[in-house]
Design an enzyme around this catalytic site. Structure first.
Site, PDB file in Angstrom:
ATOM      1  N   SER A   1     100.182   9.359   5.734  1.00  0.00           N
ATOM      2  CA  SER A   1      99.455   8.380   5.271  1.00  0.00           C
ATOM      3  C   SER A   1      98.811   8.104   4.059  1.00  0.00           C
ATOM      4  CB  SER A   1      98.438   8.260   6.476  1.00  0.00           C
ATOM      5  OG  SER A   1      98.797   8.588   7.901  1.00  0.00           O
TER       6      SER A   1
ATOM      7  N   GLY B   1     100.403  13.067   1.846  1.00  0.00           N
ATOM      8  CA  GLY B   1      99.285  12.979   0.749  1.00  0.00           C
ATOM      9  C   GLY B   1      98.195  14.144   1.025  1.00  0.00           C
TER      10      GLY B   1
ATOM     11  N   GLY C   1      92.244  13.204   5.266  1.00  0.00           N
ATOM     12  CA  GLY C   1      91.438  12.353   6.145  1.00  0.00           C
ATOM     13  C   GLY C   1      90.711  11.314   5.666  1.00  0.00           C
TER      14      GLY C   1
ATOM     15  N   GLY D   1      91.881   8.844   4.685  1.00  0.00           N
ATOM     16  CA  GLY D   1      92.272   7.522   5.164  1.00  0.00           C
ATOM     17  C   GLY D   1      92.123   7.357   6.654  1.00  0.00           C
TER      18      GLY D   1
ATOM     19  N   GLU E   1      97.898  13.182  11.425  1.00  0.00           N
ATOM     20  CA  GLU E   1      98.607  14.081  10.351  1.00  0.00           C
ATOM     21  C   GLU E   1      98.901  15.591  10.802  1.00  0.00           C
ATOM     22  OE1 GLU E   1      97.015  11.168   6.842  1.00  0.00           O
ATOM     23  OE2 GLU E   1      96.101  12.911   7.163  1.00  0.00           O
TER      24      GLU E   1
HETATM   25  O1  LIG Z   1      94.905  12.280   4.715  1.00  0.00           O
HETATM   26  C1  LIG Z   1      94.985  10.958   4.048  1.00  0.00           C
HETATM   27  C2  LIG Z   1      94.864   9.996   5.020  1.00  0.00           C
HETATM   28  O2  LIG Z   1      93.952  10.414   6.149  1.00  0.00           O
HETATM   29  C3  LIG Z   1      95.591  10.829   2.880  1.00  0.00           C
HETATM   30  O3  LIG Z   1      97.020  11.699   2.834  1.00  0.00           O
HETATM   31  C4  LIG Z   1      94.779  11.149   1.701  1.00  0.00           C
HETATM   32  O4  LIG Z   1      93.554  10.416   1.949  1.00  0.00           O
HETATM   33  C5  LIG Z   1      95.482  10.935   0.381  1.00  0.00           C
HETATM   34  O5  LIG Z   1      95.806   9.653   0.263  1.00  0.00           O
HETATM   35  P1  LIG Z   1      96.178   8.731  -1.181  1.00  0.00           P
HETATM   36  O6  LIG Z   1      97.526   9.240  -1.168  1.00  0.00           O
HETATM   37  O7  LIG Z   1      95.973   7.426  -0.822  1.00  0.00           O
HETATM   38  O8  LIG Z   1      95.104   9.489  -2.005  1.00  0.00           O
END
Ligand SMILES: O=C(CO)[C@H](O)[C@H](O)COP(=O)(O)O
Length: 282
Positions: free
Chosen positions: A44, A104, A117, A119, A125
């Protein structure tokens, strides 16, 4: 002495970050998505968008034999919109593994421990990452740190049962995170943010976490200085905690399922247009 170069404008910085995410994602897919693979985990966040773009760009002939396993509502939609075949992790046959999972991170330390986390998708995940034979992390240059908690100062995301949130908060405050708080849902939602699993998120800022290799590494204590592994082991045992956003473990430490929480490699898109690849020290 030559004058210092002008600082990049906010707009230019944002462009650099986006481009670095794209570069890391395309390189990671090129290096780790073998044409024979059939089961792929998709994480995500905003960097994973480019992972899906890179996979879709391979064309239907290359991807039609592949099933894609999401880590939440956002990644499910990404997979569907890209025209890739969606499957749920619950359908993974007993004893089977994903060939690879891409995701990510919010911060990555030099031993490839991760904070995830940001997001609010950390629980699924972790299930998808540890279901894979190899987990590959994609990120931009801002995410690489010597110690977790250095650049990502919002805190370690912790997914909690709502009815236990205040109890967990009290525990976290006594463990050295006095500013731990329930993540708000605003501006989209009043009250707490609610995860894809119907849980809440607590963000717990601890002082930067040590590695066992640090000379002064110690497992917690009055100063509130934790090693990654000691803190993770303590957090996951708190009643009311569903999952934690520390992806950690000794190198090669495997779950029963065969997968590890730490990535085999982390790809960082750099500001100069290169991609730096860090692999887990053996
Ligand atoms: O752990 C996550 C979501 O829960 C994402 O992988 C993490 O927040 C990185 O996000 P981005 O690629 O938008 O920087």
């Amino acid at each position: 002495m030559a004058p210092a170069p002008p600082a990049a404008s906010a707009q230019e910085q944002a462009r650099l970050v986006e481009e670095s995410k794209r570069l890391a994602a395309y390189q990671a897919v090129k290096d780790h998505l073998h044409p024979d693979y059939t089961r792929i985990g998709i994480g995500s966040g905003s960097t994973v968008v480019y992972v899906v773009e890179a996979i879709a760009a391979l064309g239907a002939a290359a991807t039609s034999g592949m099933l894609f396993y999401p880590t939440g509502a956002q990644s499910e939609e990404l997979i569907e919109v890209a025209g890739l075949r969606l499957q749920t992790i619950n359908k993974l046959p007993a004893g089977a593994q994903l060939d690879v999972a891409f995701d990510g991170a919010d911060e990555v330390d030099e031993a490839l421990n991760l904070i995830k986390g940001g997001g609010a998708c950390l629980w699924q995940e972790k299930i998808v990452a540890t279901s894979a034979k190899k987990f590959v992390c994609v990120a931009d240059f801002r995410k690489l740190s010597k110690r977790l908690g250095t650049s990502w100062t919002k805190g370690i995301p912790i997914e909690v049962l709502p009815m236990a949130a205040n109890r967990v908060l009290a525990e976290l405050r006594s463990m050295g995170a006095p500013d731990a708080r329930i993540r708000p849902g605003l501006p989209g939602k009043a009250g707490a943010i609610v995860t894809d699993n119907g849980m809440w998120i607590i963000d717990a800022p601890f002082p930067p976490l040590r590695l066992p290799t640090d000379e002064d590494g110690q497992a917690g204590g009055e100063a509130g200085i934790w090693t990654v592994d000691a803190l993770a082991d303590r957090l996951i045992k708190l009643p009311g905690v569903a999952e934690i956003g520390l992806f950690h473990g000794q190198n090669g430490l495997q779950t029963q399922n065969g997968g590890a929480q730490k990535p085999v490699a982390a790809y960082f898109g750099m500001a100069d247009g290169s991609v730096e690849v860090k692999t887990a020290p053996s």
